[in-house]
Design a protein around this motif. Structure first.
Motif, PDB file in Angstrom:
ATOM      1  N   GLY A  81       0.804  -1.215   0.000  1.00  0.00           N
ATOM      2  CA  GLY A  81       0.000   0.000   0.000  1.00  0.00           C
ATOM      3  C   GLY A  81       0.839   1.268   0.000  1.00  0.00           C
ATOM      4  N   ILE A  82       0.187   2.358   0.336  1.00  0.00           N
ATOM      5  CA  ILE A  82       0.831   3.669   0.403  1.00  0.00           C
ATOM      6  C   ILE A  82       1.041   4.026   1.868  1.00  0.00           C
TER       7      ILE A  82
ATOM      8  N   ILE B  36     -12.631   8.386   7.267  1.00  0.00           N
ATOM      9  CA  ILE B  36     -13.731   8.710   6.350  1.00  0.00           C
ATOM     10  C   ILE B  36     -13.185   9.261   5.039  1.00  0.00           C
ATOM     11  N   ASN B  37     -12.222  10.169   5.136  1.00  0.00           N
ATOM     12  CA  ASN B  37     -11.658  10.784   3.929  1.00  0.00           C
ATOM     13  C   ASN B  37     -10.952   9.769   3.036  1.00  0.00           C
TER      14      ASN B  37
ATOM     15  N   ASN C 185     -13.937   7.417  -5.253  1.00  0.00           N
ATOM     16  CA  ASN C 185     -13.238   8.125  -6.328  1.00  0.00           C
ATOM     17  C   ASN C 185     -12.089   8.991  -5.838  1.00  0.00           C
ATOM     18  N   THR C 186     -11.572   8.690  -4.652  1.00  0.00           N
ATOM     19  CA  THR C 186     -10.356   9.350  -4.178  1.00  0.00           C
ATOM     20  C   THR C 186      -9.188   8.388  -4.359  1.00  0.00           C
ATOM     21  N   PRO C 187      -7.943   8.873  -4.390  1.00  0.00           N
ATOM     22  CA  PRO C 187      -6.802   8.010  -4.715  1.00  0.00           C
ATOM     23  C   PRO C 187      -6.593   6.825  -3.772  1.00  0.00           C
ATOM     24  N   LEU C 188      -7.018   6.926  -2.496  1.00  0.00           N
ATOM     25  CA  LEU C 188      -6.718   5.887  -1.514  1.00  0.00           C
ATOM     26  C   LEU C 188      -7.912   4.999  -1.168  1.00  0.00           C
TER      27      LEU C 188
ATOM     28  N   SER D   7      -0.686   2.320   6.693  1.00  0.00           N
ATOM     29  CA  SER D   7      -0.794   2.336   5.233  1.00  0.00           C
ATOM     30  C   SER D   7      -2.253   2.373   4.802  1.00  0.00           C
ATOM     31  N   ALA D   8      -2.458   2.829   3.589  1.00  0.00           N
ATOM     32  CA  ALA D   8      -3.773   2.797   2.947  1.00  0.00           C
ATOM     33  C   ALA D   8      -3.592   2.221   1.556  1.00  0.00           C
TER      34      ALA D   8
END
Length: 284
Positions: A157-158, A170-171, A176-179, A193-194
């Protein structure tokens, strides 16, 4: 019998006459027994346990071959044992490193007030995040590392290494967000990590109502003792996979009780069999 117990009667009488020696020996036995118990409990229900069973079987066969008197076979097994130690160190390097890190942090564990505070904050963050995502059908997959390392999945992951907050969780999972695609992995009091990828279960007994997130959570529970939270993107249902148990369609109150039972040792909903949960039955 003299070869097995070479100590004479004088030795045993001196041992009995020395209470301190007896106490030290008993303490030694208790410590070793506790270490073996913790080792078995950590590996129970994982694929690593199968490897340990294989090693024990190999050692037993080696003992039998030496007892019967097969010199060539015994020599071959001794060579395998010699080099397998190096192989095991390489294979289980992440687990060994994680264990040493936990050992180094052991003095901090003695400060129970701080530990409880961290656990309460983590539980509060999970509950608030799930309470927001579930009614809005925002899919989520969160795995909490416990005694067995998840480093191999963290590496996919990142890296974040951020404090756990419900706003951040939540974010991360907003569509449709990168993570948002993949799993969040939590270690200690941090999101390490995400967008991590977890192993999918290959079981054919999982109900078709469960998607990729559920298969990934179940797959991880088959390989480790991680506590994995799932919020369904289709239905908003809250589920948990942990230690061979799959809890589906939990209420928010039941979810919080299960968190507290796992991390603070409070009462939780009664367990439901792993395979019976895969059939799609409800557990409230």
């Amino acid at each position: 019998m003299s070869n097995i117990f070479p100590m004479d009667a004088k030795f045993w009488s001196s041992l009995i006459a020395d209470p301190w020696t007896i106490m030290v020996n008993l303490l030694d036995i208790l410590i070793v027994s506790w270490l073996i118990y913790r080792f078995i409990k950590t590996l129970a229900g994982t694929k690593i346990m199968s490897l340990v069973q294989g090693i024990l079987l190999f050692l037993f066969l080696r003992f039998v071959t030496e007892l019967i008197g097969f010199p060539t076979l015994t020599w071959l097994m001794n060579q395998i044992l010699t080099y397998s130690v190096i192989a095991l160190v390489v294979i289980f390097a992440p687990e060994i490193r994680s264990g040493l890190e936990r050992f180094g942090r052991a003095p901090n564990v003695l400060i129970q007030q701080n530990v409880a505070s961290d656990e309460e904050q983590m539980i509060a963050a999970f509950v608030k995040a799930v309470a927001y995502m579930s009614p809005r059908k925002i899919g989520a997959l969160i795995s909490v590392e416990q005694t067995q390392t998840l480093q191999e999945y963290v590496a996919t992951g990142i890296p974040l290494n951020a404090e756990i907050t419900h706003q951040l969780l939540i974010n991360i999972f907003i569509p449709n967000t990168p993570l948002h695609d993949g799993a969040v992995i939590v270690r200690g009091k941090e999101i390490v990590s995400a967008c991590s990828y977890l192993p999918l279960s290959e079981s054919t007994r999982i109900s078709k109502e469960f998607g990729t997130r559920h298969r990934a959570a179940i797959g991880l529970s088959e390989l480790s003792d991680a506590f994995t939270i799932i919020v369904s993107e289709e239905t908003g249902d809250i589920s948990v996979a942990h230690l061979g148990e799959f809890y589906h369609d939990l209420s928010l109150e039941g979810f919080e009780k299960l968190l507290r039972k796992t991390f603070i040792r409070e009462t939780a909903p009664s367990k439901v069999g792993f395979w019976s949960r895969l059939g799609g039955g409800r557990h409230v």
